[in-house]
Design an enzyme around this catalytic site. Structure first.
Site, PDB file in Angstrom:
ATOM      1  N   GLY A  47      12.529  -0.392  -9.719  1.00 61.84           N
ATOM      2  CA  GLY A  47      12.652   1.038  -9.436  1.00 61.84           C
ATOM      3  C   GLY A  47      11.598   1.824 -10.186  1.00 61.84           C
ATOM      4  CB  SER A  48       8.670   2.628 -10.330  1.00 61.19           C
ATOM      5  OG  SER A  48       8.346   1.884  -9.189  1.00 61.19           O
ATOM      6  CE1 TYR A 101      16.770  -2.364  -7.562  1.00 61.14           C
ATOM      7  CE2 TYR A 101      16.273  -4.686  -7.837  1.00 61.14           C
ATOM      8  CZ  TYR A 101      15.845  -3.391  -7.629  1.00 61.14           C
ATOM      9  OH  TYR A 101      14.511  -3.126  -7.486  1.00 61.14           O
ATOM     10  CB  SER A 140       9.359  -3.321  -9.799  1.00 61.29           C
ATOM     11  OG  SER A 140       8.911  -2.028 -10.067  1.00 61.29           O
ATOM     12  CG  PHE A 167       6.292  -0.788   2.337  1.00 60.36           C
ATOM     13  CD1 PHE A 167       6.204  -2.174   2.315  1.00 60.36           C
ATOM     14  CD2 PHE A 167       6.789  -0.172   3.471  1.00 60.36           C
ATOM     15  CE1 PHE A 167       6.611  -2.928   3.422  1.00 60.36           C
ATOM     16  CE2 PHE A 167       7.195  -0.912   4.584  1.00 60.36           C
ATOM     17  CZ  PHE A 167       7.103  -2.295   4.548  1.00 60.36           C
ATOM     18  N   GLY A 203       9.162  -6.102  -2.435  1.00 64.95           N
ATOM     19  CA  GLY A 203      10.532  -6.035  -1.929  1.00 64.95           C
ATOM     20  C   GLY A 203      10.908  -7.141  -0.958  1.00 64.95           C
TER      21      GLY A 203
END
Lengths: 546, 360
Positions: free
Chosen positions: B120-121, B132, B198, B245, B329
């Protein structure tokens, strides 16, 4: 992209009803989104259109999508994307009127362009803006959801040996009670009382264990609990209201939905299934007073138990609310309906006027109607439906305390109330307010554990079951939007403790403690079309005057 | 934005199944709405839009879950366990809805415990986000592991080093749970691995460094499309910007939201082997071996590959799994080969045989 996939889009036709075992894309369902497999191409196309529209819109228009637009039911991807697309199209056609399609009644300020950040200017000349042809959204009927896995208990890890032993003992005792072995159960109660002295009773299961041991022992002895007189209950209720966000959340959310449902109506009528001290209504009265275009005429019908000793408590509360209304220039009329049980209320007592917009408000009341056969819930839902309300606001505890097996019920309650008590502990340290709030909960615990049959009224059931009931009774969901969510989040910030959370779940909002949902708020409107199936035999009596 | 929008859409649609494309595009557009150009984040709307699921002690698909809140830190961990075989002794002993948490996971064999940090950065998602929760359940099923998913604090409200602090606290919590032990009497301990996608991958690295420095044993790191970066622009960033994306601009936004204000992307949190980073050769023997999974269509890949290089240059064991046609993803939905390859790799990475080989 795929021209062949647009054959059924844009016709505005209602999709014919499909069988319950509908073809949802299973993988997306696992990610929380409901999209029919057959709609995948359509959704994809809409997402592309949305992206194009976002790319080619000025940044203040796009930010309006986030800040002023009210979003509904994000799980239904098709309608979510559609609603954003139509917002953008609307803004394109009426660039000077950015927030007109927001359906919120709260006065949102007209959106101002954000400070210009050179990095963020999309360098598309204005004459290249794509005019998005907004297609008619698909039928708004979401498919009936597959039954969710039973969401049950949250386990708190016991750090201490004694704590674990106590939980074991409680379960064993409940099982003995279920088996009818009251002698052994009683002996266990003594052991547990002793164990209580050696654990931390400040938090977690230790906190509630005492109440559950007490309730078990009452059940074993056959004493039951002494029901508190109604006015005492109201005092405890008041403290529970003040010391935790649960009731405030319920009122806030319901009021927001009612406000939105009343938009455009000059005569409105609210029926409150349990008036108590009328704590919910000053806020609604004030919000109606501030309505653009002026307030409607507001009628409030409050249902409550008959007062002892000749007083008329309902009328007193009503007078207080009338004073509030007078002070903000809202024309107001109050009517009290005294009934000891909700099922004793007959629709004619409520004097609903066919010309008014009606809201029926039930905060933690309907579960009392889920008692043993013949259970009154269906006929009550049926007459509510018959009144043709614009909205029914429903708030209920998000847990199943209505299972037939005693052990199951007991276990569920143990974990539910330990979570609630935990949250109280964190939210409020002030005595005696906290103790009084806890007493209010203790009454519920006692009712669940000590009683059976008609006396057991705290028959909480989770939202999934209420959805079924309401759908069968001829209602369909009125989605609570991101506005209500935002207000609920703001409310939680007033309780200076972290741990409360609000979640959106298919148009309903659930308030919980550390990701365990504890109460659920939802709104309903009458489904169009004929009234549901005729009432079962014998229920016709409800429609006859006594 | 590099490339016309239409070209990008065509590209990304070509390489992923349609439902994956819908899922990730939906996230992309929603996230575009949530990030504000002034660096703030619309948290309310983000929480409203995020699909969440509760924990469930009733096994679903053979996996049960429950939430635990560490009272001292307020940190929530969601634990995923393989359900005991029905009809077995273990199942009979545990009354419905109640999980026995006194005994170790196993006294006869090793059960890996994976501490998982969701992606989720640093800004989006939670341990109870549906995507998740589902992923963790699949990890239990495919790899036979116990998973503990950490609900770390997110930016921009909580910047560096909050996520690392929370990761470290979670690791300490996990390694101190007797009921997460496994193995025979001589070898009974928590067999712990760190994993994340990520930003979660980035957190794994930094928590592993802290663990190595503190002498806490971590058996392996699994970094899935880890989030790293740097001031200089790389070739993969130029080539893939906006195509699959992700854009360079959104990456920049998230770093600006996570790193301390005024810092640039050469901050060691972002660029651990960059000009301000350090070699880890003093941690050889203590820092876990790593499995780094790089999607071939991820614009961050040059930084991920540089990370692998950095580990190797420090003398550390790093296995690279490069998935040529995978986008970010790809692991959310089990509808592509890369997903199954990934699960197989993770399974063998955490399998005890690998562990003992390493020691030998």
């Amino acid at each position: 992209m795929g021209p062949s996939s647009t054959s059924h889009a844009g016709t505005g036709k209602l999709i014919p009803p499909f069988p319950p075992q509908t073809q949802l894309d299973g993988l997306l369902a696992g990610a929380g989104y409901k999209v029919r497999s057959s709609d995948l191409h359509l959704v994809a196309q809409r997402l592309e259109s949305l992206e194009s529209a976002m790319v080619s819109s000025p940044s203040h228009v796009v930010s309006h999508l986030a800040s002023d637009t009210v979003h509904y039911n994000p799980a239904d991807l098709v309608s979510w994307v559609d609603s954003l697309l139509s917002e953008l199209t609307h803004s394109h056609h009426h660039p000077s009127n950015p927030s007109s399609s927001s359906s919120s009644s709260s006065t949102s300020p007209p959106s101002r362009p954000l400070p210009v950040d050179l990095d963020d200017l999309f360098s598309v000349p204005s004459d290249a803006i794509n005019w998005v042809q907004s297609e008619m959204p698909l039928s708004q009927q979401p498919p009936p959801p597959p039954p969710p896995p039973q969401q049950l208990t949250v386990v708190t890890t016991m750090e201490e040996d004694s704590g674990i032993r106590l939980v074991h003992a409680l379960m064993t005792c409940a099982e003995l009670v279920q088996r009818g072995d009251l002698h052994l159960a009683g002996a266990l109660v003594d052991e547990m009382t002793a164990l209580l002295t050696s654990i931390n009773t400040e938090c977690g299961i230790g906190k509630v264990a005492g109440y559950f041991i007490d309730a078990l022992s009452r059940r074993i002895v056959g004493a039951g609990s002494v029901p508190a007189p109604p006015h005492e209950t109201e005092i405890l209720y008041h403290h529970f209201y003040e010391t935790s966000p649960y009731l405030k959340f319920a009122h806030f959310t319901a009021n927001q939905a009612i406000l939105e449902a009343f938009e455009g109506y000059d005569c409105v009528h609210v029926i409150d299934f349990s008036l108590m001290h009328g704590l919910q209504w000053p806020a609604l009265i004030q919000a109606l007073a501030l309505r653009p275009g002026g307030p409607p005429l507001l009628r409030l019908t409050g249902i409550g138990p008959p007062s002892p000793d000749g007083r008329d408590t309902l009328r007193e509360i009503g007078l207080g609310l009338a004073e509030v209304a007078r002070s903000v220039n809202v024309r107001f009329a109050f009517r009290g309906v005294a009934a000891s049980r909700l099922e004793d209320v007959k629709p004619w007592m409520l004097q609903v006027n066919p010309n008014e917009a009606l809201a029926v408000n039930s905060i933690m009341q309907l579960h009392k109607l889920l008692g043993p056969d013949p259970t009154p819930i269906e006929s009550v839902l049926s007459w509510i439906r018959g009144l043709n309300p614009k909205i029914v606001t429903l708030v209920e505890q998000e847990v199943n305390h209505n299972q037939t097996g005693f052990l199951d019920r007991f276990t569920e309650a143990l974990y539910y109330y330990s979570t609630v008590f935990d949250s109280l502990e964190a939210a409020c340290q002030i005595q005696p307010d906290k103790a009084l709030a806890e007493m209010y909960l203790q009454m519920e615990i006692c009712n669940i554990v000590c009683y059976e049959g008609a006396a057991r009224v705290e028959r909480h059931e989770p939202l999934a079951k209420w959805r079924d009931r309401f759908n069968r009774a001829g209602f369909r969901p009125l989605h609570l939007g991101s506005n209500a969510f935002k207000q609920a989040s703001m409310l939680l910030m007033l309780f200076s403790t972290e741990g409360y959370s609000v979640e959106e779940n298919e148009g309903c909002l659930r308030l919980g403690w550390h990701s365990r949902p504890l109460i659920a708020a939802s709104a309903w409107q009458a489904s169009p079309g004929p009234l549901p199936l005729p009432l079962p035999m014998g229920a016709d009596d409800y429609w006859n005057d006594d | 934005m590099a490339g016309s929008n239409e070209v990008n859409v065509n590209e990304s649609k070509r390489v992923v199944p349609l439902n994956t494309w819908v899922l990730i595009s939906n996230f992309k557009l929603a996230y575009n709405l949530l990030r504000r150009s002034d660096g703030t984040f619309n948290r309310d709307l983000a929480e409203y839009l995020d699909r969440k699921v509760p924990a469930n002690t009733i096994p679903v698909g053979g996996v049960l879950s429950f939430d635990h809140v560490d009272r001292s830190t307020g940190l929530l961990n969601r634990v995923y366990l393989r359900a005991p075989e029905s009809g077995g002794q273990a199942a009979a002993a545990a009354p419905w809805g109640f999980k026995e948490l006194e005994k170790p996971l196993s006294c006869t064999s090793v059960v890996p415990v994976i501490v998982f940090f969701h992606g989720g950065s640093f800004t989006h998602s939670s341990a109870n986000s549906a995507i998740y929760d589902t992923l963790c359940r699949r990890l239990v099923t495919f790899c036979g592991a116990t998973v503990v998913s950490v609900n770390y604090r997110r930016s921009p409200e909580h910047r560096y080093p909050c996520a690392y602090d929370d990761g470290w606290a979670a690791l300490k919590w996990v390694t101190s749970r007797p009921w997460l032990h496994s193995g025979t009497e001589n070898n009974s301990k928590v067999h712990v691995y760190l994993a994340g996608d990520s930003s979660g991958g980035n957190i794994c690295h930094h928590v592993a460094v802290r663990a190595a420095e503190a002498g806490v044993e971590v058996l392996g790191n699994i970094l899935l499309q880890p989030m790293f970066g740097g001031q200089k622009r790389t070739e993969s960033e130029a080539r893939f910007d906006g195509k699959y994306f992700v854009t360079v601009r959104d990456r920049d936004w998230y770093w600006r939201a996570y790193l301390p204000e005024g810092e640039d992307r050469d901050h060691p949190a972002c660029n651990p082997f960059g000009p301000r980073g350090r070699s880890l050769d003093d941690l050889v023997g203590k820092f876990p071996r790593s499995l780094v999974v790089v999607p071939g269509l991820d614009l961050v890949q040059d930084w991920q590959l540089a990370y692998v290089e950095g580990l190797r240059k420090s003398g550390l064991d790093a296995k690279l799994l490069y998935l040529k046609e995978a986008t970010i993803g790809f692991f959310f939905l089990p509808n592509n080969d890369h997903f199954y390859t990934l699960m197989e790799e993770i399974k063998s990475f955490v399998s005890p045989r690998c562990d003992s080989l390493q020691k030998a």
